[in-house]
Design a protein around this motif. Structure first.
Motif, PDB file in Angstrom:
ATOM      1  N   TYR A  56       0.823  -1.202   0.000  1.00 53.41           N
ATOM      2  CA  TYR A  56       0.000   0.000   0.000  1.00 53.41           C
ATOM      3  C   TYR A  56       0.861   1.259   0.000  1.00 53.41           C
ATOM      4  O   TYR A  56       0.537   2.248  -0.673  1.00 53.41           O
ATOM      5  N   ALA A  57       1.960   1.247   0.731  1.00 48.47           N
ATOM      6  CA  ALA A  57       2.832   2.421   0.797  1.00 48.47           C
ATOM      7  C   ALA A  57       3.382   2.778  -0.574  1.00 48.47           C
ATOM      8  O   ALA A  57       3.579   3.961  -0.887  1.00 48.47           O
ATOM      9  N   VAL A  58       3.641   1.779  -1.397  1.00 46.90           N
ATOM     10  CA  VAL A  58       4.187   2.027  -2.730  1.00 46.90           C
ATOM     11  C   VAL A  58       3.086   2.393  -3.714  1.00 46.90           C
ATOM     12  O   VAL A  58       3.193   3.368  -4.464  1.00 46.90           O
ATOM     13  N   LEU A  59       2.001   1.629  -3.732  1.00 47.77           N
ATOM     14  CA  LEU A  59       0.961   1.832  -4.744  1.00 47.77           C
ATOM     15  C   LEU A  59       0.068   3.037  -4.466  1.00 47.77           C
ATOM     16  O   LEU A  59      -0.580   3.550  -5.377  1.00 47.77           O
ATOM     17  N   SER A  60       0.032   3.491  -3.233  1.00 43.54           N
ATOM     18  CA  SER A  60      -0.811   4.647  -2.916  1.00 43.54           C
ATOM     19  C   SER A  60      -0.135   5.967  -3.247  1.00 43.54           C
ATOM     20  O   SER A  60      -0.778   7.016  -3.244  1.00 43.54           O
ATOM     21  N   ASP A  61       1.155   5.915  -3.529  1.00 45.63           N
ATOM     22  CA  ASP A  61       1.903   7.119  -3.906  1.00 45.63           C
ATOM     23  C   ASP A  61       2.142   7.082  -5.412  1.00 45.63           C
ATOM     24  O   ASP A  61       2.744   6.138  -5.934  1.00 45.63           O
ATOM     25  N   ASP A  62       1.686   8.108  -6.121  1.00 48.77           N
ATOM     26  CA  ASP A  62       1.760   8.111  -7.586  1.00 48.77           C
ATOM     27  C   ASP A  62       3.193   7.958  -8.095  1.00 48.77           C
ATOM     28  O   ASP A  62       3.452   7.191  -9.031  1.00 48.77           O
ATOM     29  N   ALA A  63       4.140   8.670  -7.496  1.00 48.74           N
ATOM     30  CA  ALA A  63       5.530   8.622  -7.957  1.00 48.74           C
ATOM     31  C   ALA A  63       6.152   7.253  -7.693  1.00 48.74           C
ATOM     32  O   ALA A  63       6.835   6.683  -8.545  1.00 48.74           O
ATOM     33  N   LYS A  64       5.907   6.725  -6.503  1.00 49.57           N
ATOM     34  CA  LYS A  64       6.463   5.417  -6.161  1.00 49.57           C
ATOM     35  C   LYS A  64       5.822   4.328  -7.011  1.00 49.57           C
ATOM     36  O   LYS A  64       6.482   3.371  -7.429  1.00 49.57           O
ATOM     37  N   ARG A  65       4.531   4.467  -7.271  1.00 49.53           N
ATOM     38  CA  ARG A  65       3.846   3.465  -8.086  1.00 49.53           C
ATOM     39  C   ARG A  65       4.362   3.473  -9.515  1.00 49.53           C
ATOM     40  O   ARG A  65       4.584   2.408 -10.110  1.00 49.53           O
ATOM     41  N   ALA A  66       4.614   4.665 -10.065  1.00 46.67           N
ATOM     42  CA  ALA A  66       5.143   4.760 -11.425  1.00 46.67           C
ATOM     43  C   ALA A  66       6.525   4.137 -11.511  1.00 46.67           C
ATOM     44  O   ALA A  66       6.856   3.433 -12.477  1.00 46.67           O
ATOM     45  N   ARG A  67       7.349   4.388 -10.499  1.00 50.13           N
ATOM     46  CA  ARG A  67       8.697   3.809 -10.510  1.00 50.13           C
ATOM     47  C   ARG A  67       8.628   2.286 -10.357  1.00 50.13           C
ATOM     48  O   ARG A  67       9.364   1.550 -11.008  1.00 50.13           O
ATOM     49  N   TYR A  68       7.722   1.815  -9.512  1.00 53.15           N
ATOM     50  CA  TYR A  68       7.561   0.374  -9.320  1.00 53.15           C
ATOM     51  C   TYR A  68       7.121  -0.297 -10.618  1.00 53.15           C
ATOM     52  O   TYR A  68       7.649  -1.343 -11.010  1.00 53.15           O
ATOM     53  N   ASP A  69       6.152   0.310 -11.300  1.00 52.18           N
ATOM     54  CA  ASP A  69       5.678  -0.250 -12.572  1.00 52.18           C
ATOM     55  C   ASP A  69       6.789  -0.287 -13.611  1.00 52.18           C
ATOM     56  O   ASP A  69       6.928  -1.259 -14.373  1.00 52.18           O
ATOM     57  N   ALA A  70       7.625   0.763 -13.621  1.00 55.95           N
ATOM     58  CA  ALA A  70       8.730   0.818 -14.592  1.00 55.95           C
ATOM     59  C   ALA A  70       9.764  -0.251 -14.298  1.00 55.95           C
ATOM     60  O   ALA A  70      10.319  -0.879 -15.211  1.00 55.95           O
ATOM     61  N   MET A  71      10.046  -0.471 -13.020  1.00 56.95           N
ATOM     62  CA  MET A  71      11.045  -1.474 -12.629  1.00 56.95           C
ATOM     63  C   MET A  71      10.604  -2.875 -13.027  1.00 56.95           C
ATOM     64  O   MET A  71      11.416  -3.712 -13.403  1.00 56.95           O
ATOM     65  N   ARG A  72       9.302  -3.123 -12.987  1.00 57.52           N
ATOM     66  CA  ARG A  72       8.799  -4.470 -13.274  1.00 57.52           C
ATOM     67  C   ARG A  72       8.453  -4.694 -14.728  1.00 57.52           C
ATOM     68  O   ARG A  72       8.225  -5.824 -15.153  1.00 57.52           O
ATOM     69  N   SER A  73       8.436  -3.627 -15.518  1.00 59.80           N
ATOM     70  CA  SER A  73       8.020  -3.786 -16.915  1.00 59.80           C
ATOM     71  C   SER A  73       9.190  -3.959 -17.861  1.00 59.80           C
ATOM     72  O   SER A  73       9.470  -5.052 -18.337  1.00 59.80           O
ATOM     73  N   GLY A  74       9.906  -2.872 -18.137  1.00 63.31           N
ATOM     74  CA  GLY A  74      10.923  -2.970 -19.172  1.00 63.31           C
ATOM     75  C   GLY A  74      12.305  -2.565 -18.744  1.00 63.31           C
ATOM     76  O   GLY A  74      13.211  -2.484 -19.564  1.00 63.31           O
ATOM     77  N   SER A  75      12.523  -2.294 -17.471  1.00 60.96           N
ATOM     78  CA  SER A  75      13.857  -1.871 -17.025  1.00 60.96           C
ATOM     79  C   SER A  75      14.858  -2.986 -17.225  1.00 60.96           C
ATOM     80  O   SER A  75      14.565  -4.145 -16.934  1.00 60.96           O
ATOM     81  N   PRO A  76      16.057  -2.681 -17.729  1.00 63.54           N
ATOM     82  CA  PRO A  76      17.063  -3.731 -17.921  1.00 63.54           C
ATOM     83  C   PRO A  76      17.510  -4.351 -16.619  1.00 63.54           C
ATOM     84  O   PRO A  76      18.096  -5.412 -16.602  1.00 63.54           O
ATOM     85  N   PHE A  77      17.228  -3.676 -15.497  1.00 62.85           N
ATOM     86  CA  PHE A  77      17.680  -4.224 -14.221  1.00 62.85           C
ATOM     87  C   PHE A  77      16.529  -4.803 -13.416  1.00 62.85           C
ATOM     88  O   PHE A  77      16.716  -5.255 -12.302  1.00 62.85           O
ATOM     89  N   ALA A  78      15.323  -4.727 -13.976  1.00 59.11           N
ATOM     90  CA  ALA A  78      14.185  -5.305 -13.262  1.00 59.11           C
ATOM     91  C   ALA A  78      14.354  -6.802 -13.175  1.00 59.11           C
ATOM     92  O   ALA A  78      14.683  -7.458 -14.147  1.00 59.11           O
ATOM     93  N   GLY A  79      14.107  -7.322 -11.993  1.00 59.18           N
ATOM     94  CA  GLY A  79      14.221  -8.764 -11.806  1.00 59.18           C
ATOM     95  C   GLY A  79      15.646  -9.238 -11.662  1.00 59.18           C
ATOM     96  O   GLY A  79      15.906 -10.429 -11.687  1.00 59.18           O
TER      97      GLY A  79
END
Length: 366
Positions: A56-79
């Motif tokens: 909730y702390a991550v997804l309820s904050d727009d900036a943190k949620r956007a960064r989280y989505d980016a890390m899990r989608s196409g970032s070369p370092f995600a995962g």
């Protein structure tokens, strides 16, 4: 602790990826009420409550949620694979070696996980390998080969964790504080709950451009081999230290050592002999107190039975003919038993004295 980009916060809250802020808040409130440790007494309730709060702390904050989505989608370092953080001290590493047989690949790697991109230089831990030696090898000295698992400095980033720069940057998720806030005002009247930041693992800094090979930790898991040389006159429990052959430190910190610990079976006090020394130690305080105070003399006779049994266990194991056992390991077990026996013997003396006083007090009044 799993890394931020390894957790599916949407699944944890049970909402779709396009959920609105209101839906996320509603899902969090429902789960938090069910999982709060004051309400849910299940063993894993507290851990699940923290996980839901983190999501909730991550997804309820727009900036943190956007960064989280980016890390899990196409970032070369995600995962990128995260690795256990090291802490100073020794812990058992797997060993096998050519003379020893197989080794457990997960031994020595059970520490809590750190975030992959967290910048947190920590000295590498020691790896302890136990090596079996015969009495002759211990007396004359021996070289033994050992194969074990450890972390070594990453060859791609040379241990720094970063591809192009050694300078860390402020964690964008927590702003460098090392923690994130979860607004719990709508639940239980708790106010704001602080949690360790899932991206920097509390350090407040992250690697600017994490190495794709090590995920930013500066080290990778490998299988290493080393020859441990035990000098002549080695005894059970003696150690030989090889500098720098333990776990590499994170983000360029110094590495730990490989520690070889000798196991000389002929010098070890185990099984029947150890139990025998301990039993004798437990019985001695009862016999001594009985001799000096005259209290529970009948019980002292009963104590002679386990005392004789303890002596018999020592004799049957031929412990007295082993080197260093009588005054080292045997005495240690004897003292441990005596301390416990003395405690219970004093309780019995006190109880017996109180009981006698209770029965005699009416006669003293007459």
């Amino acid at each position: 602790m799993a890394t931020m980009n390894e957790k599916d916060y949407y699944a944890i809250l049970g909402v779709p990826k396009d959920a609105s802020a209101k839906d996320i808040q509603k899902a969090f409130q429902q789960k938090a009420r069910k999982l709060h440790p004051d309400i849910n007494k299940a063993p894993d309730a507290e851990e699940r409550f923290k996980e839901v709060s983190e999501a909730y702390a991550v997804l309820s904050d727009d900036a943190k949620r956007a960064r989280y989505d980016a890390m899990r989608s196409g970032s070369p370092f995600a995962g990128a694979p995260s690795q256990p953080g090291s802490s100073a001290g020794s812990y058992g590493g797997g060993f096998g070696g050519f003379p020893f047989g197989g080794f457990p690949f997960d031994a020595g790697f059970s520490q809590s996980r750190r975030a992959a991109s967290a910048y947190n230089p920590e000295e590498g831990a020691n790896v302890v390998v136990e090596v079996d030696l015969t009495a002759a090898q211990a007396k004359e000295g021996a070289k033994r080969a050992a194969t074990y698992r450890r972390y070594e400095s990453c060859s791609h980033c040379h241990g720094s964790g970063s591809v192009s720069t050694d300078h860390a940057k402020t964690c964008p998720t927590c702003g460098g504080t090392g923690s994130i806030d979860v607004d719990m005002a709508s639940l239980f009247g708790m106010g704001v709950l602080k949690m360790v930041c899932p991206e920097c693992a509390g350090s407040g800094r992250v690697v600017a451009d994490p190495c794709p090979q090590c995920g930013g930790s500066g080290r990778t898991a490998v299988t290493s081999e080393a020859v441990i040389e035990f000098p002549a006159g080695t005894h059970d429990g003696d150690v030989v230290r090889i500098k720098g052959m333990g776990h590499a430190g994170t983000n360029g910190a110094a590495g730990g050592d490989l520690v070889g610990r000798a196991r000389v079976s002929s010098e070890r006090l185990e099984g029947r002999a150890a139990n025998g020394f301990y039993t004798v130690g437990v019985m001695l305080p009862f016999l001594l107190l009985s001799a000096f105070t005259g209290i529970f003399s009948l019980f002292a006779l009963i104590c002679l039975v386990p005392l004789v049994m303890g002596i018999g266990m020592i004799a049957s194991d031929d412990a007295l003919h082993r080197p260093s056992l009588w005054w080292k390991r045997g005495l240690s077990q004897l003292l441990n038993g005596a301390v416990n026996g003395l405690f219970f013997a004093l309780i019995m003396v006190w109880f017996t004295s109180c009981t006698n006083g209770l029965f005699l007090s009416p006669y003293r009044m007459m």
